[in-house]
Design a protein around this motif. Sequence first.
Motif, PDB file in Angstrom:
ATOM      1  N   VAL A 127     110.083 -20.315  60.889  1.00  0.00           N
ATOM      2  CA  VAL A 127     109.887 -20.653  59.479  1.00  0.00           C
ATOM      3  C   VAL A 127     110.926 -21.686  59.073  1.00  0.00           C
ATOM      4  CG1 VAL A 127     109.863 -19.790  57.102  1.00  0.00           C
ATOM      5  CG2 VAL A 127     109.003 -18.334  58.951  1.00  0.00           C
ATOM      6  N   LEU A 128     110.473 -22.712  58.347  1.00  0.00           N
ATOM      7  CA  LEU A 128     111.366 -23.708  57.762  1.00  0.00           C
ATOM      8  C   LEU A 128     111.382 -23.505  56.256  1.00  0.00           C
ATOM      9  CD1 LEU A 128     113.035 -26.427  57.919  1.00  0.00           C
ATOM     10  CD2 LEU A 128     110.871 -27.570  57.426  1.00  0.00           C
ATOM     11  N   LEU A 129     112.576 -23.484  55.682  1.00  0.00           N
ATOM     12  CA  LEU A 129     112.744 -23.365  54.240  1.00  0.00           C
ATOM     13  C   LEU A 129     113.615 -24.515  53.773  1.00  0.00           C
ATOM     14  CD1 LEU A 129     112.458 -21.824  51.566  1.00  0.00           C
ATOM     15  CD2 LEU A 129     114.301 -20.302  52.333  1.00  0.00           C
ATOM     16  N   THR A 130     113.133 -25.299  52.825  1.00  0.00           N
ATOM     17  CA  THR A 130     113.911 -26.435  52.342  1.00  0.00           C
ATOM     18  C   THR A 130     113.706 -26.616  50.845  1.00  0.00           C
ATOM     19  OG1 THR A 130     114.484 -28.766  52.777  1.00  0.00           O
ATOM     20  CG2 THR A 130     112.144 -28.175  52.861  1.00  0.00           C
ATOM     21  N   GLN A 131     114.525 -27.479  50.220  1.00  0.00           N
ATOM     22  CA  GLN A 131     114.543 -27.688  48.779  1.00  0.00           C
ATOM     23  C   GLN A 131     114.770 -29.170  48.496  1.00  0.00           C
ATOM     24  OE1 GLN A 131     117.631 -26.738  50.082  1.00  0.00           O
ATOM     25  NE2 GLN A 131     116.724 -24.915  50.989  1.00  0.00           N
ATOM     26  N   LEU A 132     115.039 -29.505  47.242  1.00  0.00           N
ATOM     27  CA  LEU A 132     115.170 -30.917  46.865  1.00  0.00           C
ATOM     28  C   LEU A 132     116.542 -31.269  46.311  1.00  0.00           C
ATOM     29  CD1 LEU A 132     111.652 -31.458  45.233  1.00  0.00           C
ATOM     30  CD2 LEU A 132     112.411 -32.177  47.512  1.00  0.00           C
ATOM     31  N   GLU A 133     117.585 -30.553  46.727  1.00  0.00           N
ATOM     32  CA  GLU A 133     118.949 -30.943  46.365  1.00  0.00           C
ATOM     33  C   GLU A 133     119.559 -31.876  47.413  1.00  0.00           C
ATOM     34  OE1 GLU A 133     120.861 -27.553  43.460  1.00  0.00           O
ATOM     35  OE2 GLU A 133     121.278 -27.399  45.594  1.00  0.00           O
ATOM     36  N   LEU A 149     105.816 -22.365  60.150  1.00  0.00           N
ATOM     37  CA  LEU A 149     105.489 -22.233  58.742  1.00  0.00           C
ATOM     38  C   LEU A 149     106.515 -22.990  57.905  1.00  0.00           C
ATOM     39  CD1 LEU A 149     103.612 -20.782  56.661  1.00  0.00           C
ATOM     40  CD2 LEU A 149     105.378 -19.010  56.542  1.00  0.00           C
ATOM     41  N   ARG A 150     106.044 -23.810  56.962  1.00  0.00           N
ATOM     42  CA  ARG A 150     106.930 -24.685  56.193  1.00  0.00           C
ATOM     43  C   ARG A 150     106.858 -24.345  54.705  1.00  0.00           C
ATOM     44  NH1 ARG A 150     103.901 -29.733  58.706  1.00  0.00           N
ATOM     45  NH2 ARG A 150     102.247 -28.287  58.057  1.00  0.00           N
ATOM     46  N   ILE A 151     108.006 -23.964  54.154  1.00  0.00           N
ATOM     47  CA  ILE A 151     108.103 -23.590  52.741  1.00  0.00           C
ATOM     48  C   ILE A 151     108.983 -24.613  52.029  1.00  0.00           C
ATOM     49  CG2 ILE A 151     108.812 -21.817  51.096  1.00  0.00           C
ATOM     50  CD1 ILE A 151     108.574 -19.768  53.387  1.00  0.00           C
ATOM     51  N   LEU A 152     108.480 -25.166  50.937  1.00  0.00           N
ATOM     52  CA  LEU A 152     109.275 -26.075  50.110  1.00  0.00           C
ATOM     53  C   LEU A 152     109.490 -25.440  48.744  1.00  0.00           C
ATOM     54  CD1 LEU A 152     110.661 -28.777  49.390  1.00  0.00           C
ATOM     55  CD2 LEU A 152     108.400 -29.636  48.701  1.00  0.00           C
ATOM     56  N   ALA A 235     118.395 -16.653  41.394  1.00  0.00           N
ATOM     57  CA  ALA A 235     117.282 -15.714  41.569  1.00  0.00           C
ATOM     58  C   ALA A 235     116.138 -16.351  42.344  1.00  0.00           C
ATOM     59  CB  ALA A 235     116.794 -15.217  40.213  1.00  0.00           C
ATOM     60  N   GLY A 236     115.856 -17.621  42.053  1.00  0.00           N
ATOM     61  CA  GLY A 236     114.801 -18.319  42.785  1.00  0.00           C
ATOM     62  C   GLY A 236     115.147 -18.496  44.252  1.00  0.00           C
ATOM     63  N   ASP A 237     116.412 -18.717  44.535  1.00  0.00           N
ATOM     64  CA  ASP A 237     116.837 -18.861  45.928  1.00  0.00           C
ATOM     65  C   ASP A 237     116.668 -17.549  46.686  1.00  0.00           C
ATOM     66  OD1 ASP A 237     117.570 -21.485  45.388  1.00  0.00           O
ATOM     67  OD2 ASP A 237     119.625 -20.923  44.864  1.00  0.00           O
ATOM     68  N   VAL A 238     117.009 -16.443  46.033  1.00  0.00           N
ATOM     69  CA  VAL A 238     116.850 -15.135  46.663  1.00  0.00           C
ATOM     70  C   VAL A 238     115.374 -14.854  46.907  1.00  0.00           C
ATOM     71  CG1 VAL A 238     117.228 -12.659  46.403  1.00  0.00           C
ATOM     72  CG2 VAL A 238     118.981 -14.270  45.647  1.00  0.00           C
ATOM     73  N   PHE A 239     114.526 -15.208  45.937  1.00  0.00           N
ATOM     74  CA  PHE A 239     113.082 -15.038  46.124  1.00  0.00           C
ATOM     75  C   PHE A 239     112.600 -15.791  47.357  1.00  0.00           C
ATOM     76  CE2 PHE A 239     108.796 -16.632  45.807  1.00  0.00           C
ATOM     77  CZ  PHE A 239     108.057 -15.504  45.484  1.00  0.00           C
ATOM     78  N   ASN A 240     112.982 -17.065  47.466  1.00  0.00           N
ATOM     79  CA  ASN A 240     112.528 -17.884  48.585  1.00  0.00           C
ATOM     80  C   ASN A 240     113.042 -17.350  49.917  1.00  0.00           C
ATOM     81  OD1 ASN A 240     111.022 -20.626  47.907  1.00  0.00           O
ATOM     82  ND2 ASN A 240     112.339 -20.107  46.175  1.00  0.00           N
ATOM     83  N   ALA A 241     114.281 -16.896  49.926  1.00  0.00           N
ATOM     84  CA  ALA A 241     114.842 -16.329  51.146  1.00  0.00           C
ATOM     85  C   ALA A 241     114.064 -15.092  51.577  1.00  0.00           C
ATOM     86  CB  ALA A 241     116.310 -15.977  50.931  1.00  0.00           C
ATOM     87  N   ALA A 242     113.833 -14.186  50.637  1.00  0.00           N
ATOM     88  CA  ALA A 242     113.110 -12.957  50.963  1.00  0.00           C
ATOM     89  C   ALA A 242     111.680 -13.263  51.390  1.00  0.00           C
ATOM     90  CB  ALA A 242     113.122 -12.011  49.769  1.00  0.00           C
ATOM     91  N   LEU A 243     111.049 -14.231  50.730  1.00  0.00           N
ATOM     92  CA  LEU A 243     109.695 -14.639  51.121  1.00  0.00           C
ATOM     93  C   LEU A 243     109.675 -15.104  52.570  1.00  0.00           C
ATOM     94  CD1 LEU A 243     106.734 -15.336  50.261  1.00  0.00           C
ATOM     95  CD2 LEU A 243     107.606 -17.630  49.720  1.00  0.00           C
ATOM     96  N   ALA A 244     110.626 -15.967  52.941  1.00  0.00           N
ATOM     97  CA  ALA A 244     110.705 -16.467  54.319  1.00  0.00           C
ATOM     98  C   ALA A 244     110.929 -15.333  55.304  1.00  0.00           C
ATOM     99  CB  ALA A 244     111.826 -17.506  54.427  1.00  0.00           C
TER     100      ALA A 244
END
Length: 291
Positions: A127-133, A149-152, A235-244
């Motif tokens: 799984v890849l998890l990335t953001q726009l910072e 799997l790629r999550i943005l 909170a959004g970061d924790v959500f994305n981490a748990a989702l991944a």
Amino acid sequence: MITVVGSYNVDMTFRVERFPVVGETVFAQEIRVGHGGKGSNQAVSCARLGASVKFVAAIGNDVNGANALRFFREEKIDVSCVKVKNTFTGVAYILLNDKGEVMIVVNRGANNELFPEDIDDCLKGDVLLTQLEIREDVVKKALSNFHGLRILNPAPAELKDVSILNYVDILTPNEVEFKELSNSDDMIYAADVLLKRVRQAVIVTMGEKGSVIFTRNKSVRIPTIRVDPVDTTGAGDVFNAALAVYLEKGYDLESAVEKANIIASISVTTYGALGPRKEEIEEKFSDISLD
């Protein structure tokens, strides 16, 4: 393994009774300095939930950068792709009011010096998890070259190269980012616009209201637990981490979002942008199953 490509910042949090209006000065009741940045928050939160994590990022050649490396190693994160740049480490300035709401200004520093060539040989895992910072060309290369799997997480939602969405399997905006990316207040229309590019799903996070999953076939709202928020930072970061983490474990999308909602909600009951450890959740919330 989960590979997180993203930012690291030192978080400087100023707790205030209320946010100032334009031209007004308010006094801080407390100041905290800690580890942050969306990429770091997500990488650490994944590791705290038991995942094997590689972090791809850039830090400065300063004290803050050295502290960051030490911190990542303590959290059992693979730092082989954390680059040290000849500049200062990124800093986020956070205003936190008594309602648990936040306002954030980021000085990117080394984050803006993570270049596409820096991530060669770093894009392995399930799984890849990335953001726009970080730079958009780095995000695009990561997404387009990753075989899994790629999550943005499109935050902040200042996406100039919209073709990046063509390489995204799951897009995870909050309500504000959802509207900004789609240029629409109509959720159904907005989802349809984004799903013309995004391959599998758009998941809109809505805080205490849970999340909504949009796919080409249906939409479904996934509720969350009720809590008394203390600090919504991260909170959004924790959500994305748990989702991944739960998608890597093989959970279906709705079940993974349900777990991610719960863990993100629990995270706002304490101060700081980092997610709780699995054992901490199980100890405090014995009625919640994370398996």
